[in-house]
Design a protein around this motif. Structure first.
Motif, PDB file in Angstrom:
ATOM      1  N   LYS A 117       0.860  -1.179   0.000  1.00 19.14           N
ATOM      2  CA  LYS A 117       0.000   0.000   0.000  1.00 19.14           C
ATOM      3  C   LYS A 117       0.899   1.233   0.000  1.00 19.14           C
ATOM      4  N   PHE A 118       0.749   2.049  -1.035  1.00 15.99           N
ATOM      5  CA  PHE A 118       1.562   3.247  -1.171  1.00 15.99           C
ATOM      6  C   PHE A 118       0.916   4.419  -0.446  1.00 15.99           C
ATOM      7  N   PRO A 119       1.715   5.411  -0.051  1.00 16.75           N
ATOM      8  CA  PRO A 119       1.133   6.629   0.525  1.00 16.75           C
ATOM      9  C   PRO A 119       0.331   7.388  -0.525  1.00 16.75           C
ATOM     10  N   ARG A 120      -0.457   8.329  -0.099  1.00 20.84           N
ATOM     11  CA  ARG A 120      -1.304   9.078  -1.027  1.00 20.84           C
ATOM     12  C   ARG A 120      -0.654  10.378  -1.496  1.00 20.84           C
ATOM     13  N   ASP A 121       0.523  10.658  -1.008  1.00 20.89           N
ATOM     14  CA  ASP A 121       1.255  11.851  -1.429  1.00 20.89           C
ATOM     15  C   ASP A 121       2.175  11.499  -2.594  1.00 20.89           C
ATOM     16  N   ASP A 122       2.139  12.309  -3.666  1.00 24.85           N
ATOM     17  CA  ASP A 122       2.892  11.954  -4.865  1.00 24.85           C
ATOM     18  C   ASP A 122       4.398  11.940  -4.628  1.00 24.85           C
ATOM     19  N   ALA A 123       4.912  12.906  -3.878  1.00 23.24           N
ATOM     20  CA  ALA A 123       6.347  12.918  -3.604  1.00 23.24           C
ATOM     21  C   ALA A 123       6.768  11.688  -2.794  1.00 23.24           C
ATOM     22  N   ALA A 124       5.913  11.273  -1.865  1.00 17.39           N
ATOM     23  CA  ALA A 124       6.223  10.097  -1.043  1.00 17.39           C
ATOM     24  C   ALA A 124       6.189   8.822  -1.878  1.00 17.39           C
ATOM     25  N   VAL A 125       5.260   8.740  -2.834  1.00 14.32           N
ATOM     26  CA  VAL A 125       5.197   7.575  -3.717  1.00 14.32           C
ATOM     27  C   VAL A 125       6.471   7.482  -4.547  1.00 14.32           C
ATOM     28  N   GLU A 126       6.860   8.590  -5.139  1.00 15.56           N
ATOM     29  CA  GLU A 126       8.072   8.598  -5.958  1.00 15.56           C
ATOM     30  C   GLU A 126       9.297   8.235  -5.122  1.00 15.56           C
ATOM     31  N   GLU A 127       9.366   8.763  -3.916  1.00 15.62           N
ATOM     32  CA  GLU A 127      10.503   8.465  -3.042  1.00 15.62           C
ATOM     33  C   GLU A 127      10.570   6.986  -2.712  1.00 15.62           C
ATOM     34  N   ARG A 128       9.417   6.347  -2.524  1.00 14.75           N
ATOM     35  CA  ARG A 128       9.416   4.922  -2.197  1.00 14.75           C
ATOM     36  C   ARG A 128       9.917   4.092  -3.380  1.00 14.75           C
ATOM     37  N   TYR A 129       9.515   4.484  -4.581  1.00 15.43           N
ATOM     38  CA  TYR A 129      10.019   3.775  -5.760  1.00 15.43           C
ATOM     39  C   TYR A 129      11.531   3.942  -5.887  1.00 15.43           C
ATOM     40  N   ILE A 130      12.020   5.151  -5.697  1.00 17.19           N
ATOM     41  CA  ILE A 130      13.455   5.404  -5.822  1.00 17.19           C
ATOM     42  C   ILE A 130      14.233   4.635  -4.753  1.00 17.19           C
ATOM     43  N   ARG A 131      13.684   4.598  -3.554  1.00 18.38           N
ATOM     44  CA  ARG A 131      14.332   3.861  -2.473  1.00 18.38           C
ATOM     45  C   ARG A 131      14.365   2.368  -2.775  1.00 18.38           C
ATOM     46  N   SER A 132      13.312   1.862  -3.405  1.00 17.28           N
ATOM     47  CA  SER A 132      13.281   0.434  -3.736  1.00 17.28           C
ATOM     48  C   SER A 132      14.327   0.091  -4.799  1.00 17.28           C
ATOM     49  N   ILE A 133      14.520   0.976  -5.773  1.00 17.18           N
ATOM     50  CA  ILE A 133      15.532   0.724  -6.806  1.00 17.18           C
ATOM     51  C   ILE A 133      16.927   0.753  -6.205  1.00 17.18           C
ATOM     52  N   GLU A 134      17.167   1.705  -5.330  1.00 12.79           N
ATOM     53  CA  GLU A 134      18.489   1.800  -4.716  1.00 12.79           C
ATOM     54  C   GLU A 134      18.751   0.610  -3.804  1.00 12.79           C
ATOM     55  N   ARG A 135      17.743   0.212  -3.046  1.00 18.62           N
ATOM     56  CA  ARG A 135      17.921  -0.946  -2.178  1.00 18.62           C
ATOM     57  C   ARG A 135      18.163  -2.202  -3.008  1.00 18.62           C
ATOM     58  N   TRP A 136      17.467  -2.306  -4.140  1.00 18.86           N
ATOM     59  CA  TRP A 136      17.673  -3.445  -5.048  1.00 18.86           C
ATOM     60  C   TRP A 136      19.109  -3.453  -5.560  1.00 18.86           C
ATOM     61  N   ARG A 137      19.624  -2.286  -5.954  1.00 23.26           N
ATOM     62  CA  ARG A 137      21.009  -2.195  -6.445  1.00 23.26           C
ATOM     63  C   ARG A 137      22.003  -2.678  -5.397  1.00 23.26           C
ATOM     64  N   VAL A 138      21.790  -2.263  -4.160  1.00 29.17           N
ATOM     65  CA  VAL A 138      22.677  -2.668  -3.066  1.00 29.17           C
ATOM     66  C   VAL A 138      22.630  -4.186  -2.890  1.00 29.17           C
ATOM     67  N   GLU A 139      21.430  -4.749  -2.875  1.00 29.59           N
ATOM     68  CA  GLU A 139      21.289  -6.196  -2.683  1.00 29.59           C
ATOM     69  C   GLU A 139      21.890  -6.980  -3.847  1.00 29.59           C
ATOM     70  N   MET A 140      21.836  -6.402  -5.048  1.00 27.54           N
ATOM     71  CA  MET A 140      22.401  -7.060  -6.230  1.00 27.54           C
ATOM     72  C   MET A 140      23.910  -6.843  -6.343  1.00 27.54           C
ATOM     73  N   LYS A 141      24.450  -5.998  -5.467  1.00 21.30           N
ATOM     74  CA  LYS A 141      25.893  -5.706  -5.449  1.00 21.30           C
ATOM     75  C   LYS A 141      26.380  -5.119  -6.778  1.00 21.30           C
ATOM     76  N   LEU A 142      25.619  -4.167  -7.285  1.00 20.28           N
ATOM     77  CA  LEU A 142      25.984  -3.472  -8.520  1.00 20.28           C
ATOM     78  C   LEU A 142      26.578  -2.112  -8.173  1.00 20.28           C
ATOM     79  N   ASP A 143      27.694  -1.796  -8.765  1.00 22.77           N
ATOM     80  CA  ASP A 143      28.321  -0.494  -8.523  1.00 22.77           C
ATOM     81  C   ASP A 143      27.671   0.574  -9.390  1.00 22.77           C
ATOM     82  N   LYS A 144      27.676   0.355 -10.708  1.00 20.99           N
ATOM     83  CA  LYS A 144      27.052   1.283 -11.649  1.00 20.99           C
ATOM     84  C   LYS A 144      26.150   0.508 -12.598  1.00 20.99           C
ATOM     85  N   MET A 145      25.221   1.220 -13.229  1.00 28.64           N
ATOM     86  CA  MET A 145      24.239   0.582 -14.109  1.00 28.64           C
ATOM     87  C   MET A 145      24.038   1.402 -15.375  1.00 28.64           C
TER      88      MET A 145
END
Length: 343
Positions: A117-145
């Motif tokens: 369930k996403f927040p109803r604020d647009d900036a918060a939704v975008e931030e959650r997506y960006i945080r998920s991509i960054e967390r995914w990168r860390v877990e995948m151990k990728l330096d650059k993409m």
């Protein structure tokens, strides 16, 4: 097929006639997995698939990886658009993964990834997506993409590059949604509210239709079937899209929160792109016949705005919004040209 019609017959001692009850058996994760596997097997390239855990607050991203052993080169990371999933890159994977590792994941709220369930604020939704991509990168151990995003994914990868420029070797928005700034009058906004589904479920017709949803998808999106007709002569692709979108509409609601009337973005990227660090190369790829709200001229405007940075624009003829599927050979060749000098 998971969606079936089951007819149960009830006897009534006081009546000879039979009473029938329609029962809808909804789409299952197993059905979606099986359909996706069928598509990816056509790539004829071994791959690894796994759920990447991002922590309790973000859930998991379903991820597929091709050619993981070629780790010396910067990997491709492909991010799909609205209502889609990793399998739609089937016509691009084989040519591109020969050059470097190829990763693709289902965005939060779509495909096989977690439907939070996403927040109803647009900036918060975008931030959650960006945080998920960054967390995914860390877990995948990728330096650059080499970060590639189609449509809604193009908007999100650009937002990611704004916050994490050090992690982006090259940014490639493909027919990206959310870039133009639409100055709309009040009446247009009101009309747009009706057509963009402000209840957050623009694909809700598939769920409301119950057992008839799959038939609706197969009949109304024959264009998708045609795009992949060289791989399948049946409804495999439309079945896949259907099963991606009849589950809880988490991603749809997030997209709705980010959307303005008539499908434009509340925070259009053209007004933010100048914040992008100058050393992040950007290449736009558009289909010549794409939707009006995508507007390929925006890429050219950004090229002018960032005249002191590396910005390229490719427009592929005889291609619409799904440019990667309409003209896969041209698209793949452009991708290889962009990345030929990237280690």
């Amino acid at each position: 097929m998971a969606d079936t019609l089951a007819v149960s017959q009830r006897s009534n001692r006081n009546r000879r006639s039979c009473r029938y009850r329609w029962k809808w058996v909804p789409s299952s994760a197993a059905t979606l997995e099986a359909t996706e596997t069928k598509i990816l097997r056509r790539v004829n390239t071994d791959y690894e698939g796994r759920f990447v855990s991002l922590g309790e607050s973000l859930g998991r991203l379903w991820t597929v990886t091709f050619n993981p052993t070629n780790s010396e080169k910067t990997p491709f990371v492909f991010v799909h658009g609205f209502g889609a999933g990793v399998a739609l890159w089937a016509k691009n994977i084989a040519p591109l993964c020969q050059q470097r590792p190829f990763h693709a994941f289902d965005l939060l709220g779509f495909g096989r990834s977690s439907r939070l369930k996403f927040p109803r604020d647009d900036a918060a939704v975008e931030e959650r997506y960006i945080r998920s991509i960054e967390r995914w990168r860390v877990e995948m151990k990728l330096d650059k993409m080499i970060l590639v995003g189609h449509s809604f994914g193009g908007y999100l990868v650009t937002s990611y590059a704004l916050k994490y420029p050090d992690r982006v070797k090259h940014l490639i928005p493909v027919d990206p949604w959310g870039f133009p700034d639409a100055k709309l009058p009040i009446l247009s906004r009101a009309i747009g509210t009706v057509f963009t589904g402000r209840n957050g479920a623009v694909l809700s017709i598939l769920r409301v239709a119950g057992p008839f949803g799959l038939d609706i998808m197969n009949k109304t999106r024959r264009d998708l079937r045609e795009k992949y007709s060289d791989l399948f002569d049946d409804n495999t692709i439309t079945n896949y899209i259907y099963h991606c979108n009849v589950q809880y509409p988490s991603g749809e609601k997030a997209f709705s929160t980010l959307s303005e009337s008539l499908g434009y973005a509340k925070r259009p990227m053209i007004n933010r792109i100048e914040e992008m660090r100058k050393d992040v190369p950007i290449t736009f790829i558009y289909g010549r016949d794409t939707y009006s709200i995508i507007d390929p001229s925006v890429g050219e405007k950004i090229q002018e705005m960032r005249h002191d940075a590396q910005v390229e624009v490719f427009i592929i003829d005889n291609a619409s919004h799904q440019v990667y599927a309409d003209q896969p050979t041209k698209f793949n060749n452009v991708m290889l040209q962009i990345c030929k000098d990237i280690q």
